[in-house]
Design a protein around this motif. Structure first.
Motif, PDB file in Angstrom:
ATOM      1  N   LYS A  22       0.847  -1.211   0.000  1.00  0.00           N
ATOM      2  CA  LYS A  22       0.000   0.000   0.000  1.00  0.00           C
ATOM      3  C   LYS A  22       0.875   1.250   0.000  1.00  0.00           C
ATOM      4  CE  LYS A  22      -1.825   1.677   3.988  1.00  0.00           C
ATOM      5  NZ  LYS A  22      -1.605   3.115   4.226  1.00  0.00           N
ATOM      6  N   ASN A  23       1.851   1.286   0.902  1.00  0.00           N
ATOM      7  CA  ASN A  23       2.595   2.538   1.088  1.00  0.00           C
ATOM      8  C   ASN A  23       3.616   2.788  -0.007  1.00  0.00           C
ATOM      9  OD1 ASN A  23       0.992   3.004   3.257  1.00  0.00           O
ATOM     10  ND2 ASN A  23       2.511   2.423   4.792  1.00  0.00           N
ATOM     11  N   ARG A  93      -4.530  10.350   3.436  1.00  0.00           N
ATOM     12  CA  ARG A  93      -3.427  11.245   3.759  1.00  0.00           C
ATOM     13  C   ARG A  93      -2.415  11.286   2.625  1.00  0.00           C
ATOM     14  NH1 ARG A  93      -0.988  13.829   7.486  1.00  0.00           N
ATOM     15  NH2 ARG A  93       1.276  13.755   7.631  1.00  0.00           N
ATOM     16  N   TYR A  96      -1.212  13.776  -0.284  1.00  0.00           N
ATOM     17  CA  TYR A  96      -0.281  14.916  -0.222  1.00  0.00           C
ATOM     18  C   TYR A  96       0.940  14.706  -1.115  1.00  0.00           C
ATOM     19  CZ  TYR A  96       2.173  12.442   3.679  1.00  0.00           C
ATOM     20  OH  TYR A  96       2.818  11.545   4.503  1.00  0.00           O
ATOM     21  N   ARG A 122      -0.382  15.044  12.521  1.00  0.00           N
ATOM     22  CA  ARG A 122       0.442  14.546  11.416  1.00  0.00           C
ATOM     23  C   ARG A 122       0.855  15.735  10.560  1.00  0.00           C
ATOM     24  NH1 ARG A 122      -1.654   8.860   9.413  1.00  0.00           N
ATOM     25  NH2 ARG A 122       0.381   8.907   8.398  1.00  0.00           N
ATOM     26  N   PRO A 123       1.882  16.462  11.039  1.00  0.00           N
ATOM     27  CA  PRO A 123       2.300  17.692  10.361  1.00  0.00           C
ATOM     28  C   PRO A 123       2.927  17.416   8.999  1.00  0.00           C
ATOM     29  CG  PRO A 123       3.890  17.079  12.036  1.00  0.00           C
ATOM     30  CD  PRO A 123       2.756  16.108  12.154  1.00  0.00           C
ATOM     31  N   ILE A 124       2.999  18.435   8.178  1.00  0.00           N
ATOM     32  CA  ILE A 124       3.750  18.310   6.911  1.00  0.00           C
ATOM     33  C   ILE A 124       4.747  19.450   6.790  1.00  0.00           C
ATOM     34  CG2 ILE A 124       1.895  17.063   5.721  1.00  0.00           C
ATOM     35  CD1 ILE A 124       1.350  19.645   4.167  1.00  0.00           C
ATOM     36  N   ASP A 125       5.200  19.959   7.937  1.00  0.00           N
ATOM     37  CA  ASP A 125       6.148  21.085   7.917  1.00  0.00           C
ATOM     38  C   ASP A 125       7.438  20.733   7.176  1.00  0.00           C
ATOM     39  OD1 ASP A 125       6.337  19.348  10.253  1.00  0.00           O
ATOM     40  OD2 ASP A 125       8.044  20.580  10.809  1.00  0.00           O
ATOM     41  N   LEU A 126       7.888  19.483   7.300  1.00  0.00           N
ATOM     42  CA  LEU A 126       9.157  19.100   6.643  1.00  0.00           C
ATOM     43  C   LEU A 126       8.997  19.072   5.121  1.00  0.00           C
ATOM     44  CD1 LEU A 126      10.311  16.240   9.035  1.00  0.00           C
ATOM     45  CD2 LEU A 126      11.073  18.626   9.002  1.00  0.00           C
ATOM     46  N   SER A 167      11.270  11.185   8.121  1.00  0.00           N
ATOM     47  CA  SER A 167       9.866  11.196   7.683  1.00  0.00           C
ATOM     48  C   SER A 167       9.725  10.486   6.346  1.00  0.00           C
ATOM     49  CB  SER A 167       9.387  12.653   7.536  1.00  0.00           C
ATOM     50  OG  SER A 167       8.244  12.716   6.695  1.00  0.00           O
ATOM     51  N   VAL A 168       8.884   9.437   6.326  1.00  0.00           N
ATOM     52  CA  VAL A 168       8.612   8.716   5.068  1.00  0.00           C
ATOM     53  C   VAL A 168       7.990   9.668   4.056  1.00  0.00           C
ATOM     54  CG1 VAL A 168       7.151   6.918   4.023  1.00  0.00           C
ATOM     55  CG2 VAL A 168       8.384   6.448   6.160  1.00  0.00           C
ATOM     56  N   GLY A 169       6.950  10.364   4.484  1.00  0.00           N
ATOM     57  CA  GLY A 169       6.215  11.223   3.556  1.00  0.00           C
ATOM     58  C   GLY A 169       7.064  12.341   3.009  1.00  0.00           C
ATOM     59  N   ASP A 312       3.855   0.570  12.101  1.00  0.00           N
ATOM     60  CA  ASP A 312       2.597   0.052  11.546  1.00  0.00           C
ATOM     61  C   ASP A 312       2.325  -1.400  11.921  1.00  0.00           C
ATOM     62  OD1 ASP A 312       2.837   1.961   8.453  1.00  0.00           O
ATOM     63  OD2 ASP A 312       2.243   2.514  10.479  1.00  0.00           O
ATOM     64  N   VAL A 334       7.513   6.647  17.193  1.00  0.00           N
ATOM     65  CA  VAL A 334       7.262   7.413  15.956  1.00  0.00           C
ATOM     66  C   VAL A 334       6.076   8.358  16.124  1.00  0.00           C
ATOM     67  CG1 VAL A 334       6.652   7.250  13.504  1.00  0.00           C
ATOM     68  CG2 VAL A 334       8.276   5.615  14.516  1.00  0.00           C
ATOM     69  N   TRP A 335       4.950   7.837  16.630  1.00  0.00           N
ATOM     70  CA  TRP A 335       3.733   8.641  16.774  1.00  0.00           C
ATOM     71  C   TRP A 335       3.483   8.958  18.246  1.00  0.00           C
ATOM     72  CZ3 TRP A 335       2.403  10.711  12.471  1.00  0.00           C
ATOM     73  CH2 TRP A 335       2.638  10.033  11.256  1.00  0.00           C
ATOM     74  N   ARG A 378      -4.513  -0.038  11.268  1.00  0.00           N
ATOM     75  CA  ARG A 378      -3.662  -1.035  11.948  1.00  0.00           C
ATOM     76  C   ARG A 378      -4.260  -1.420  13.308  1.00  0.00           C
ATOM     77  NH1 ARG A 378      -1.341  -2.331   7.223  1.00  0.00           N
ATOM     78  NH2 ARG A 378      -0.408  -0.498   6.275  1.00  0.00           N
TER      79      ARG A 378
HETATM   80  C1  EPZ Z   1       3.850   6.991   6.568  1.00  0.00           C
HETATM   81  O1  EPZ Z   1       3.121   8.070   7.124  1.00  0.00           O
HETATM   82  C2  EPZ Z   1       2.882   5.828   6.470  1.00  0.00           C
HETATM   83  N1  EPZ Z   1       1.780   6.172   5.573  1.00  0.00           N
HETATM   84  C3  EPZ Z   1       2.335   5.485   7.852  1.00  0.00           C
HETATM   85  O2  EPZ Z   1       1.586   4.283   7.693  1.00  0.00           O
HETATM   86  C4  EPZ Z   1       3.498   5.179   8.802  1.00  0.00           C
HETATM   87  O3  EPZ Z   1       2.976   5.024  10.113  1.00  0.00           O
HETATM   88  C5  EPZ Z   1       4.527   6.306   8.779  1.00  0.00           C
HETATM   89  O4  EPZ Z   1       4.931   6.597   7.423  1.00  0.00           O
HETATM   90  C6  EPZ Z   1       5.782   5.938   9.574  1.00  0.00           C
HETATM   91  O5  EPZ Z   1       6.359   4.793   9.013  1.00  0.00           O
HETATM   92  C7  EPZ Z   1       1.994   6.068   4.237  1.00  0.00           C
HETATM   93  O6  EPZ Z   1       3.069   5.719   3.782  1.00  0.00           O
HETATM   94  C8  EPZ Z   1       0.823   6.401   3.352  1.00  0.00           C
HETATM   95  P1  EPZ Z   1       6.129  10.178   8.624  1.00  0.00           P
HETATM   96  P2  EPZ Z   1       3.779   9.563   7.126  1.00  0.00           P
HETATM   97  O7  EPZ Z   1       6.167  11.423   7.830  1.00  0.00           O
HETATM   98  O8  EPZ Z   1       4.611   9.718   5.914  1.00  0.00           O
HETATM   99  C9  EPZ Z   1       6.766  13.484  11.956  1.00  0.00           C
HETATM  100  C10 EPZ Z   1      -0.284   2.897   7.663  1.00  0.00           C
HETATM  101  O9  EPZ Z   1      -0.824   2.318   8.603  1.00  0.00           O
HETATM  102  N2  EPZ Z   1       6.661  14.453  10.855  1.00  0.00           N
HETATM  103  O10 EPZ Z   1       7.205   9.144   8.417  1.00  0.00           O
HETATM  104  O11 EPZ Z   1       2.684  10.520   7.389  1.00  0.00           O
HETATM  105  C11 EPZ Z   1       5.434  12.815  12.241  1.00  0.00           C
HETATM  106  O12 EPZ Z   1       4.659  13.602  13.129  1.00  0.00           O
HETATM  107  C12 EPZ Z   1       0.157   4.332   7.834  1.00  0.00           C
HETATM  108  O13 EPZ Z   1      -0.019   2.367   6.555  1.00  0.00           O
HETATM  109  C13 EPZ Z   1       6.908  15.794  11.121  1.00  0.00           C
HETATM  110  O14 EPZ Z   1       7.184  16.179  12.258  1.00  0.00           O
HETATM  111  O15 EPZ Z   1       4.717   9.464   8.412  1.00  0.00           O
HETATM  112  C14 EPZ Z   1       5.868  11.504  12.868  1.00  0.00           C
HETATM  113  O16 EPZ Z   1       6.129  11.705  14.251  1.00  0.00           O
HETATM  114  C15 EPZ Z   1      -0.275   4.894   9.177  1.00  0.00           C
HETATM  115  N3  EPZ Z   1       6.819  16.700  10.100  1.00  0.00           N
HETATM  116  C16 EPZ Z   1       7.191  11.192  12.163  1.00  0.00           C
HETATM  117  O17 EPZ Z   1       7.612  12.415  11.546  1.00  0.00           O
HETATM  118  C17 EPZ Z   1       6.530  16.318   8.809  1.00  0.00           C
HETATM  119  O18 EPZ Z   1       6.487  17.179   7.911  1.00  0.00           O
HETATM  120  C18 EPZ Z   1       7.069  10.135  11.077  1.00  0.00           C
HETATM  121  O19 EPZ Z   1       6.052  10.555  10.183  1.00  0.00           O
HETATM  122  C19 EPZ Z   1       6.274  14.943   8.553  1.00  0.00           C
HETATM  123  C20 EPZ Z   1       6.364  14.025   9.592  1.00  0.00           C
END
Ligand code: EPZ
Length: 436
Positions: A22-23, A93, A96, A122-126, A167-169, A312, A334-335, A378
């Motif tokens: 999926k991801n 989500r 984005y 779930r910020p997107i500041d980065l 950050s994955v995203g 996850d 992580v969360w 999950r």
């Molecule tokens: C991806 O989410 C996954 N979703 C999530 O899986 C997964 O839990 C997460 O990565 C961590 O592995 C998809 O891939 C669609 P992050 P994402 O950016 O990209 C902080 C599932 O069940 N952060 O890696 O949103 C954030 O708050 C889903 O399949 C910032 O501070 O996660 C978190 O603490 C649920 N600023 C940490 O980074 C930002 O701009 C990791 O988040 C972005 C993130």
């Protein structure tokens, strides 16, 4: 409203096949929107988040032709807008990723702020800070009005970006924006998940120049054109595979999980070996079993970005720890709020106390069937696992959330001996829960 009904206590046995990730595919579909030609994507899982993403891609003008058996032909050449503001964008989500894709295609991108999930902000500041470094305007929090992000760049230029949080995203989104930028972009402290590597491999197959995906430093040399014109097969889903490994474990079954990449499963495999399970593996399969008289050892899990234990799989592994003999700990690093499912497990007999990001789990307990809610994707999978292990019948409401990320989960579980069925319940019987 879709619910699942499970009659627990059945030992799972046999073989199950894992679907595409999926991801990975959500990032790949967004990446396909940047191409200057068509492509074909294979091993696309039949799950609700993918259906939503495909629909969103069509709303901006992409032509998507299902070829059957998880194969799609994608033609992005008629994409006619940089605005991803269709209501469906709020459904998932991962929409984005279209920020990076549309910024690359049009030097502009407008879309809704993505929704949060119910396990913390779930910020997107980065993401936005990285776009800013590459030359985009409209990326400051003060620029966001009415919940809509409007970013624009005269030129997208390569930049040296250090992610202060892994950050994955952000890693994927900035990789997309850098693919056709002028010059070299370096992303430091990049996430290393398998799905990031898959997005990079897809883009390279379509003409990009990306090196280092899977390490903490990714170098993207911008290219003028992304011709496309090829087929690409999505990797197996690491989290789905881990969920079935744990399903075998919680029922003390004997299950072989096929179409996976054992290397991706190592963070879970090593912990299950610690707990006393027998794990055999080949090129693309893992067999989980356990001796009848083996008592499960307690252990501690700590979620971390890959190659650490994936967040996850945290709810699913917590269910497994409830069956170990003694005290275990689950650290969610992580969360900031991903234990909201614990009260649902406690209603089935779990003995868990949560202090901020640490859950103390006392076992073994005998789960008993109950009526529970799938709070998110999950967490819902964890309820399924507890239901499989429970004595009696478990009903899981909001099961549609589970189907966001698990292809044919009812059929797959029945195929290895679970007694599980879909049931449709009138809305008034289902207590409303804030949706994601
Ligand atoms: C991806 O989410 C996954 N979703 C999530 O899986 C997964 O839990 C997460 O990565 C961590 O592995 C998809 O891939 C669609 P992050 P994402 O950016 O990209 C902080 C599932 O069940 N952060 O890696 O949103 C954030 O708050 C889903 O399949 C910032 O501070 O996660 C978190 O603490 C649920 N600023 C940490 O980074 C930002 O701009 C990791 O988040 C972005 C993130």
């Amino acid at each position: 409203m879709t619910s699942y009904r499970i009659v627990g206590g059945k030992r799972l046995q046999g073989d199950v096949n894992i679907s595409g990730s999926k991801n990975a595919v959500l990032g790949i579909l967004a990446a396909a929107m940047m191409l200057d030609g068509p492509c074909k994507i294979e091993n696309v899982p039949d799950i609700n988040d993918v259906h939503a993403m495909l629909e969103i891609c069509e709303t901006i003008g992409a032509q998507i032709t299902p070829c059957g058996d998880g194969v799609y032909e994608i033609d992005p050449t008629n994409i006619n807008t940089y605005e991803a503001t269709h209501p469906k964008v709020k459904n998932i989500r991962a929409s984005y990723y279209l920020l990076g894709a549309l910024l690359t295609r049009f030097k502009k991108a407008t879309m809704f702020m993505p929704g949060g999930c119910n396990f913390g902000t779930r910020p997107i500041d980065l993401h936005l800070k990285g776009f800013r470094k590459m030359g985009a305007q409209g990326t400051r929090a003060t620029d966001i009005r009415d919940g809509i992000i409007r970013i624009v760049a005269n030129e997208l230029n390569g930049a040296h970006i250090f992610l202060d949080v892994v950050s994955v995203g952000a890693t994927i989104n900035l990789m997309l924006a850098a693919t056709k930028a002028n010059g070299l972009t370096v992303i430091e402290n990049a996430a290393k998940e398998p799905h990031i590597v898959d997005v990079a491999n897809f883009l390279n197959a379509m003409g990009a120049n990306i090196k280092g995906a899977g390490t903490d430093t990714i170098r993207i040399q911008g290219v003028p054109v992304l011709p496309g014109g090829y087929s690409y097969s999505v990797i197996p889903d690491q989290i789905e595979a881990g969920t079935y490994m744990i399903a075998a474990a919680v029922t003390r079954g004997d299950v072989t999980i096929h179409n996976l990449i054992p290397k991706h499963m190592e963070p879970l495999t090593v912990k299950m070996l610690e707990m006393g399970f027998d794990i055999e593996q080949g090129d693309d399969w893992i067999r989980v079993s356990i001796d009848e008289d083996t008592e499960l050892e307690p252990t501690n899990f700590k979620t971390r970005p890959y190659p650490g234990f994936p967040t996850d799989l945290q709810p699913q592994a917590t269910v497994l720890l409830c069956l170990a003999h003694g005290m275990s700990q689950m650290h969610e690093n992580v969360w900031d709020n991903r234990f909201q499912y614990v009260p649902e497990l406690q209603s089935m007999g779990a003995s868990i106390s949560v202090m901020e990001r640490i859950a103390l789990i006392h076992g073994p307990v005998q789960f008993s069937g109950a009526r529970v809610t799938a709070l998110d994707l999950r967490a819902g999978a964890a309820m399924v696992l507890a239901g499989l292990a429970a004595e009696g019948t478990t009903t899981i409401t909001f099961a549609n959330r589970i189907e966001r990320g698990y292809e044919k989960i009812v059929e797959k579980l029945r195929g290895i001996g679970a007694e599980i069925e879909h049931i449709e319940e009138d809305e008034e019987h289902v207590v409303p829960v804030d949706d994601e």
